[in-house]
Write a protein that holds these residues in place. Structure first.
Motif, PDB file in Angstrom:
ATOM      1  N   GLY A  13       0.798  -1.231   0.000  1.00 26.71           N
ATOM      2  CA  GLY A  13       0.000   0.000   0.000  1.00 26.71           C
ATOM      3  C   GLY A  13       0.822   1.267   0.000  1.00 26.71           C
ATOM      4  N   SER A  14       0.401   2.191   0.852  1.00 26.77           N
ATOM      5  CA  SER A  14       0.985   3.531   0.820  1.00 26.77           C
ATOM      6  C   SER A  14       2.420   3.567   1.338  1.00 26.77           C
ATOM      7  CB  SER A  14       0.101   4.481   1.621  1.00 26.77           C
ATOM      8  OG  SER A  14       0.753   4.930   2.766  1.00 26.77           O
ATOM      9  N   GLY A  15       2.731   2.652   2.251  1.00 23.44           N
ATOM     10  CA  GLY A  15       4.116   2.575   2.715  1.00 23.44           C
ATOM     11  C   GLY A  15       4.479   3.598   3.772  1.00 23.44           C
ATOM     12  N   SER A  16       3.494   4.053   4.552  1.00 20.00           N
ATOM     13  CA  SER A  16       3.846   5.033   5.583  1.00 20.00           C
ATOM     14  C   SER A  16       4.752   4.403   6.650  1.00 20.00           C
ATOM     15  CB  SER A  16       2.599   5.654   6.214  1.00 20.00           C
ATOM     16  OG  SER A  16       1.901   4.724   6.993  1.00 20.00           O
ATOM     17  N   ASN A  17       4.575   3.113   6.915  1.00 20.07           N
ATOM     18  CA  ASN A  17       5.486   2.451   7.864  1.00 20.07           C
ATOM     19  C   ASN A  17       6.885   2.312   7.289  1.00 20.07           C
ATOM     20  OD1 ASN A  17       4.216   1.478  10.525  1.00 20.07           O
ATOM     21  ND2 ASN A  17       2.623   1.077   9.003  1.00 20.07           N
ATOM     22  N   GLY A  93       2.450  -3.548   5.825  1.00 14.04           N
ATOM     23  CA  GLY A  93       1.222  -3.440   5.044  1.00 14.04           C
ATOM     24  C   GLY A  93       1.226  -4.388   3.862  1.00 14.04           C
ATOM     25  N   ILE A 113       3.970  -5.703  11.193  1.00 14.42           N
ATOM     26  CA  ILE A 113       3.236  -4.798  12.070  1.00 14.42           C
ATOM     27  C   ILE A 113       1.752  -4.951  11.783  1.00 14.42           C
ATOM     28  CG2 ILE A 113       3.498  -2.777  10.525  1.00 14.42           C
ATOM     29  CD1 ILE A 113       3.732  -1.263  13.439  1.00 14.42           C
ATOM     30  N   HIS A 114       0.978  -5.060  12.872  1.00 12.36           N
ATOM     31  CA  HIS A 114      -0.465  -5.285  12.738  1.00 12.36           C
ATOM     32  C   HIS A 114      -1.214  -4.232  13.555  1.00 12.36           C
ATOM     33  CE1 HIS A 114      -4.122  -7.527  12.022  1.00 12.36           C
ATOM     34  NE2 HIS A 114      -4.429  -7.297  13.281  1.00 12.36           N
ATOM     35  N   PRO A 115      -2.290  -3.671  12.989  1.00  9.47           N
ATOM     36  CA  PRO A 115      -2.972  -2.546  13.659  1.00  9.47           C
ATOM     37  C   PRO A 115      -4.017  -2.954  14.693  1.00  9.47           C
ATOM     38  CG  PRO A 115      -3.888  -2.866  11.483  1.00  9.47           C
ATOM     39  CD  PRO A 115      -2.792  -3.890  11.633  1.00  9.47           C
ATOM     40  N   HIS A 172      -7.851   4.284  12.882  1.00 10.91           N
ATOM     41  CA  HIS A 172      -6.663   3.834  12.144  1.00 10.91           C
ATOM     42  C   HIS A 172      -5.603   4.931  12.137  1.00 10.91           C
ATOM     43  CE1 HIS A 172      -4.670   2.100   8.285  1.00 10.91           C
ATOM     44  NE2 HIS A 172      -4.112   1.634   9.359  1.00 10.91           N
ATOM     45  N   GLN A 176      -1.879   4.570  13.536  1.00 13.07           N
ATOM     46  CA  GLN A 176      -0.704   4.716  12.661  1.00 13.07           C
ATOM     47  C   GLN A 176       0.362   5.628  13.276  1.00 13.07           C
ATOM     48  OE1 GLN A 176      -1.707   4.887   8.255  1.00 13.07           O
ATOM     49  NE2 GLN A 176      -0.506   3.046   8.677  1.00 13.07           N
ATOM     50  N   GLU A 179       2.230   3.276  15.258  1.00 10.37           N
ATOM     51  CA  GLU A 179       2.963   2.321  14.410  1.00 10.37           C
ATOM     52  C   GLU A 179       4.301   2.902  13.982  1.00 10.37           C
ATOM     53  OE1 GLU A 179       0.487   1.346  11.053  1.00 10.37           O
ATOM     54  OE2 GLU A 179      -0.511  -0.252  12.129  1.00 10.37           O
TER      55      GLU A 179
HETATM   56  C1  GRF Z   1      -0.764  -0.538   8.694  1.00  9.96           C
HETATM   57  O1  GRF Z   1      -1.849  -0.119   9.463  1.00  9.96           O
HETATM   58  C2  GRF Z   1      -0.236  -1.855   9.154  1.00  9.96           C
HETATM   59  O2  GRF Z   1      -0.401  -2.060  10.515  1.00  9.96           O
HETATM   60  C3  GRF Z   1      -1.099  -2.830   8.388  1.00  9.96           C
HETATM   61  O3  GRF Z   1      -1.312  -2.236   7.140  1.00  9.96           O
HETATM   62  C4  GRF Z   1      -1.186  -0.827   7.245  1.00  9.96           C
HETATM   63  C5  GRF Z   1      -0.144  -0.391   6.256  1.00  9.96           C
HETATM   64  O4  GRF Z   1      -0.033   0.995   6.170  1.00  9.96           O
HETATM   65  N1  GRF Z   1      -0.459  -4.117   8.349  1.00  9.96           N
HETATM   66  P1  GRF Z   1       1.177   1.667   5.372  1.00  9.96           P
HETATM   67  O5  GRF Z   1       1.184   1.091   3.957  1.00  9.96           O
HETATM   68  O6  GRF Z   1       2.442   1.374   6.096  1.00  9.96           O
HETATM   69  O7  GRF Z   1       0.848   3.128   5.353  1.00  9.96           O
END
Ligand code: GRF
Length: 194
Positions: A13-17, A93, A113-115, A172, A176, A179
């Motif tokens: 996804g967006s890759g904010s982590n 993600g 990582i899990h939300p 969420h 985040q 996270e």
């Molecule tokens: C995060 O909420 C993570 O916990 C879950 O998927 C989401 C990914 O977000 N596994 P991002 O792509 O890192 O913005």
């Protein structure tokens, strides 16, 4: 580990982590290097972020399957991560279930990582599950990946309140924020144990 640890990151996804990991490295609070970012989604923003940092960004071929992670694809990912000499694989993600072909190549070296506060609310849309269940507290969990769905040994958690007016999206967003602090810290913890 005497050398600078090499991270491979998988995301859909967006890759904010992934960004928070990169930022922690840039800030000098995480001693590591992101050596490759892989995604099963060709236009995922996580790949654009990696390219903007000059980090190799590659698409995982899942053979046209929408959610399945075929064994051959997992083996190919494992081989690619080995080519990049990756020390630790971070799922950020990543929306497909990792199984034996990848797990066996990186024993105790794949984390996620899990939300939610696992073992509560494993699986998809954990923040929505928490709101719908009327939970008063939620958060996020970093854990080792095993063959189950969000079941591996827990490395650490951060908690947030669920407020009375929360929507899935507002919860969420609050999760985040945590996270982005927890994941780099837990990566440091794992790397210290290698
Ligand atoms: C995060 O909420 C993570 O916990 C879950 O998927 C989401 C990914 O977000 N596994 P991002 O792509 O890192 O913005």
């Amino acid at each position: 580990m005497s050398k600078v640890p090499r991270l491979g990151i998988l995301g859909s996804g967006s890759g904010s982590n992934c960004q928070s990991i990169y930022d922690a490295i840039q800030a000098g609070t995480l001693n590591a290097e992101i050596v490759v970012v892989l995604s099963d989604i060709p236009d995922a923003f996580i790949l654009e972020r990696a390219r903007s940092w000059g980090v190799p960004a590659e698409v995982i071929d899942c053979g046209g399957f929408k959610t399945k992670f075929p064994d051959e694809s997992q083996a190919a990912v494992a081989a690619r991560l080995k080519e990049y000499d990756v020390d630790l694989v971070c799922l950020a993600g990543f929306m497909r279930l990792v199984k034996a072909p990848l797990l066996n190549e990186f024993p105790n070296r794949i984390i996620n990582i899990h939300p939610s506060l696992l073992p509560n609310f494993p699986g998809l849309h954990a923040w929505e599950q928490a709101v719908n269940a009327g939970a008063t507290e939620s958060g996020c969990t970093v854990h080792y990946v095993d063959a189950g769905m969000d079941t591996g040994p827990i490395l650490g958690q951060a908690r947030v309140p669920v407020l009375p007016n929360d929507t899935a999206a507002s919860l969420h967003a609050r999760i985040q924020v945590e996270e982005h602090k927890l994941y780099p810290a837990m990566i440091t913890k794992v790397l210290e144990s290698l």
